[in-house]
Design a protein around this motif. Structure first.
Motif, PDB file in Angstrom:
ATOM      1  N   SER A 204       1.951 -27.428  17.292  1.00 18.04           N
ATOM      2  CA  SER A 204       3.111 -27.692  16.435  1.00 18.04           C
ATOM      3  C   SER A 204       2.999 -26.900  15.138  1.00 18.04           C
ATOM      4  O   SER A 204       1.923 -26.782  14.553  1.00 18.04           O
ATOM      5  N   ARG A 205       4.136 -26.385  14.672  1.00 21.46           N
ATOM      6  CA  ARG A 205       4.173 -25.601  13.439  1.00 21.46           C
ATOM      7  C   ARG A 205       5.184 -26.204  12.469  1.00 21.46           C
ATOM      8  O   ARG A 205       6.204 -26.750  12.888  1.00 21.46           O
ATOM      9  N   PHE A 206       4.888 -26.076  11.186  1.00 27.47           N
ATOM     10  CA  PHE A 206       5.842 -26.477  10.160  1.00 27.47           C
ATOM     11  C   PHE A 206       5.558 -25.679   8.900  1.00 27.47           C
ATOM     12  O   PHE A 206       4.567 -24.938   8.820  1.00 27.47           O
ATOM     13  N   LEU A 207       6.445 -25.798   7.917  1.00 27.12           N
ATOM     14  CA  LEU A 207       6.347 -25.011   6.688  1.00 27.12           C
ATOM     15  C   LEU A 207       5.942 -25.876   5.503  1.00 27.12           C
ATOM     16  O   LEU A 207       6.317 -27.043   5.407  1.00 27.12           O
ATOM     17  N   TYR A 208       5.193 -25.260   4.616  1.00 25.99           N
ATOM     18  CA  TYR A 208       4.853 -25.853   3.323  1.00 25.99           C
ATOM     19  C   TYR A 208       5.250 -24.838   2.269  1.00 25.99           C
ATOM     20  O   TYR A 208       4.801 -23.690   2.304  1.00 25.99           O
ATOM     21  N   GLU A 209       6.137 -25.238   1.356  1.00 30.05           N
ATOM     22  CA  GLU A 209       6.600 -24.345   0.300  1.00 30.05           C
ATOM     23  C   GLU A 209       6.094 -24.837  -1.047  1.00 30.05           C
ATOM     24  O   GLU A 209       6.179 -26.027  -1.360  1.00 30.05           O
ATOM     25  N   TYR A 210       5.611 -23.898  -1.842  1.00 22.26           N
ATOM     26  CA  TYR A 210       5.083 -24.211  -3.174  1.00 22.26           C
ATOM     27  C   TYR A 210       5.732 -23.275  -4.181  1.00 22.26           C
ATOM     28  O   TYR A 210       5.881 -22.083  -3.915  1.00 22.26           O
ATOM     29  N   ASP A 211       6.090 -23.820  -5.348  1.00 26.92           N
ATOM     30  CA  ASP A 211       6.814 -23.090  -6.395  1.00 26.92           C
ATOM     31  C   ASP A 211       8.179 -22.689  -5.849  1.00 26.92           C
ATOM     32  O   ASP A 211       8.382 -21.565  -5.385  1.00 26.92           O
ATOM     33  N   LEU A 212       9.130 -23.610  -5.922  1.00 22.29           N
ATOM     34  CA  LEU A 212      10.399 -23.431  -5.235  1.00 22.29           C
ATOM     35  C   LEU A 212      11.341 -22.459  -5.934  1.00 22.29           C
ATOM     36  O   LEU A 212      12.404 -22.140  -5.396  1.00 22.29           O
ATOM     37  N   ASN A 213      10.994 -21.981  -7.128  1.00 19.84           N
ATOM     38  CA  ASN A 213      11.817 -20.952  -7.773  1.00 19.84           C
ATOM     39  C   ASN A 213      11.723 -19.639  -7.002  1.00 19.84           C
ATOM     40  O   ASN A 213      12.728 -19.004  -6.693  1.00 19.84           O
ATOM     41  N   ILE A 214      10.502 -19.216  -6.736  1.00 19.38           N
ATOM     42  CA  ILE A 214      10.248 -18.060  -5.863  1.00 19.38           C
ATOM     43  C   ILE A 214       9.220 -18.553  -4.854  1.00 19.38           C
ATOM     44  O   ILE A 214       8.018 -18.375  -5.046  1.00 19.38           O
ATOM     45  N   PRO A 215       9.663 -19.197  -3.779  1.00 20.43           N
ATOM     46  CA  PRO A 215       8.747 -19.965  -2.922  1.00 20.43           C
ATOM     47  C   PRO A 215       7.621 -19.143  -2.300  1.00 20.43           C
ATOM     48  O   PRO A 215       7.833 -18.035  -1.806  1.00 20.43           O
ATOM     49  N   TRP A 216       6.441 -19.743  -2.357  1.00 25.26           N
ATOM     50  CA  TRP A 216       5.332 -19.268  -1.546  1.00 25.26           C
ATOM     51  C   TRP A 216       5.378 -20.081  -0.261  1.00 25.26           C
ATOM     52  O   TRP A 216       5.184 -21.295  -0.280  1.00 25.26           O
ATOM     53  N   GLU A 217       5.645 -19.433   0.855  1.00 28.25           N
ATOM     54  CA  GLU A 217       5.775 -20.127   2.126  1.00 28.25           C
ATOM     55  C   GLU A 217       4.466 -20.060   2.903  1.00 28.25           C
ATOM     56  O   GLU A 217       3.897 -18.981   3.087  1.00 28.25           O
ATOM     57  N   HIS A 218       4.007 -21.225   3.331  1.00 23.84           N
ATOM     58  CA  HIS A 218       2.804 -21.331   4.147  1.00 23.84           C
ATOM     59  C   HIS A 218       3.206 -21.853   5.523  1.00 23.84           C
ATOM     60  O   HIS A 218       3.879 -22.882   5.619  1.00 23.84           O
ATOM     61  N   GLU A 219       2.817 -21.148   6.555  1.00 24.06           N
ATOM     62  CA  GLU A 219       3.045 -21.648   7.910  1.00 24.06           C
ATOM     63  C   GLU A 219       1.801 -22.405   8.357  1.00 24.06           C
ATOM     64  O   GLU A 219       0.681 -21.898   8.246  1.00 24.06           O
ATOM     65  N   ILE A 220       2.008 -23.604   8.854  1.00 27.38           N
ATOM     66  CA  ILE A 220       0.895 -24.478   9.233  1.00 27.38           C
ATOM     67  C   ILE A 220       1.000 -24.790  10.718  1.00 27.38           C
ATOM     68  O   ILE A 220       2.062 -25.187  11.206  1.00 27.38           O
ATOM     69  N   ARG A 221      -0.108 -24.622  11.435  1.00 25.01           N
ATOM     70  CA  ARG A 221      -0.123 -24.900  12.875  1.00 25.01           C
ATOM     71  C   ARG A 221      -1.258 -25.858  13.197  1.00 25.01           C
ATOM     72  O   ARG A 221      -2.382 -25.677  12.733  1.00 25.01           O
ATOM     73  N   LEU A 222      -0.951 -26.877  13.981  1.00 25.73           N
ATOM     74  CA  LEU A 222      -1.980 -27.814  14.431  1.00 25.73           C
ATOM     75  C   LEU A 222      -2.768 -27.170  15.567  1.00 25.73           C
ATOM     76  O   LEU A 222      -2.219 -26.877  16.625  1.00 25.73           O
ATOM     77  N   GLU A 223      -4.066 -26.953  15.334  1.00 20.50           N
ATOM     78  CA  GLU A 223      -4.914 -26.316  16.340  1.00 20.50           C
ATOM     79  C   GLU A 223      -5.593 -27.325  17.259  1.00 20.50           C
ATOM     80  O   GLU A 223      -5.667 -27.118  18.473  1.00 20.50           O
ATOM     81  N   GLU A 224      -6.119 -28.388  16.667  1.00 17.07           N
ATOM     82  CA  GLU A 224      -6.895 -29.343  17.452  1.00 17.07           C
ATOM     83  C   GLU A 224      -6.709 -30.753  16.912  1.00 17.07           C
ATOM     84  O   GLU A 224      -6.409 -30.954  15.735  1.00 17.07           O
ATOM     85  N   ARG A 225      -6.905 -31.704  17.794  1.00 12.90           N
ATOM     86  CA  ARG A 225      -6.993 -33.117  17.423  1.00 12.90           C
ATOM     87  C   ARG A 225      -8.355 -33.590  17.896  1.00 12.90           C
ATOM     88  O   ARG A 225      -8.657 -33.537  19.089  1.00 12.90           O
ATOM     89  N   GLN A 226      -9.210 -34.026  16.965  1.00 11.67           N
ATOM     90  CA  GLN A 226     -10.606 -34.302  17.272  1.00 11.67           C
ATOM     91  C   GLN A 226     -10.994 -35.715  16.859  1.00 11.67           C
ATOM     92  O   GLN A 226     -10.306 -36.361  16.060  1.00 11.67           O
TER      93      GLN A 226
END
Length: 241
Positions: free
Chosen positions: A106-128
């Motif tokens: 599963s993938r989703f986005l994390y945005e930081y500093d919404l004026n000029i957003p830094w976009e981070h793509e996050i992917r779930l690799e494992e469940r342990q």
């Protein structure tokens, strides 16, 4: 979580991971890979957190792991829903990661500093399962230095990196080298008696110092984990003023 073992880790998940309540049987570890989008060279981190962690605390972990300072608004975009800073009108980030029912990949986005957003793509690799003696949250991998806060976004960051070692930098290094060579040969600082030469050196050093800051915050996994173990993410999950 330390050496107290799986039982205490599960029982203490609410304390160490925070705001969410969950039964012992529901606690598991989620391993995520995080990419900072639109930058080169690549900036990425691999982090492990408990399923009982809230999105608010996960924001704090991402701040520590990436190298941000927590001074701007943020939001997660998950299944078209937004969770984050209340000023954005997003939903409350009090939801836990476990409640999101994420599947492997599963993938989703994390945005930081919404004026000029830094976009981070996050992917779930494992469940342990929780490992006895392990510390969570943890950063288990990564590369790339974090951009400087308020540098103007990805394009400005790339420009700064490209110019940090440009022709002007080479000129300033030449000025500094010539000064050091003259001091070494004469074994004297008399060159500084010339106000023009002294000002030229000072200006060159100031420019070099400024360009050094363009290289961002250096990523060191050991120091990142020390900060996480000290609970710094619990501070950075709140906006720093």
């Amino acid at each position: 979580m330390g050496s107290a073992g799986v039982k205490s880790a599960k029982r203490g998940a609410r304390k160490t991971v925070g705001e969410a309540a969950a039964s012992e049987d529901e606690v598991f570890i989620l391993q995520f890979r995080v990419w900072l989008k639109d930058v080169n060279p690549m900036v990425w981190r691999r982090i492990q957190v408990a399923s009982t962690m809230t999105l608010r605390e996960f924001h704090g972990v991402l701040q520590v792991a990436t190298g941000w300072e927590g001074i701007h608004l943020y939001q997660f975009i998950i299944y078209t829903a937004r969770y984050g800073s209340w000023e954005t009108g997003a939903r409350s980030p009090a939801m836990t990661l476990g409640e999101l029912k994420l599947r492997k990949g599963s993938r989703f986005l994390y945005e930081y500093d919404l004026n000029i957003p830094w976009e981070h793509e996050i992917r779930l690799e494992e469940r342990q399962s929780v490992k006895p003696g392990a510390h969570y949250p943890a950063c288990t991998g990564g590369d790339g230095d974090c951009p400087q806060e308020d540098c103007g976004g990805p394009e400005a960051w790339i420009w700064r990196q490209d110019n940090a070692f440009g022709y002007e930098t080479m000129d300033d290094l030449e000025i500094t080298t010539e000064f050091l060579q003259e001091v070494a040969e004469t074994k004297s600082l008399a060159v500084l008696d010339d106000p023009d030469r002294a000002e030229e050196l000072r200006a060159a050093l100031d420019r070099l110092k400024e360009r050094a800051s363009w290289l961002g915050n250096r990523f060191e996994r050991r120091k990142t984990n020390e900060r996480l173990q000290q609970g710094e993410h619990l501070n950075l999950m709140h906006q720093q003023m």
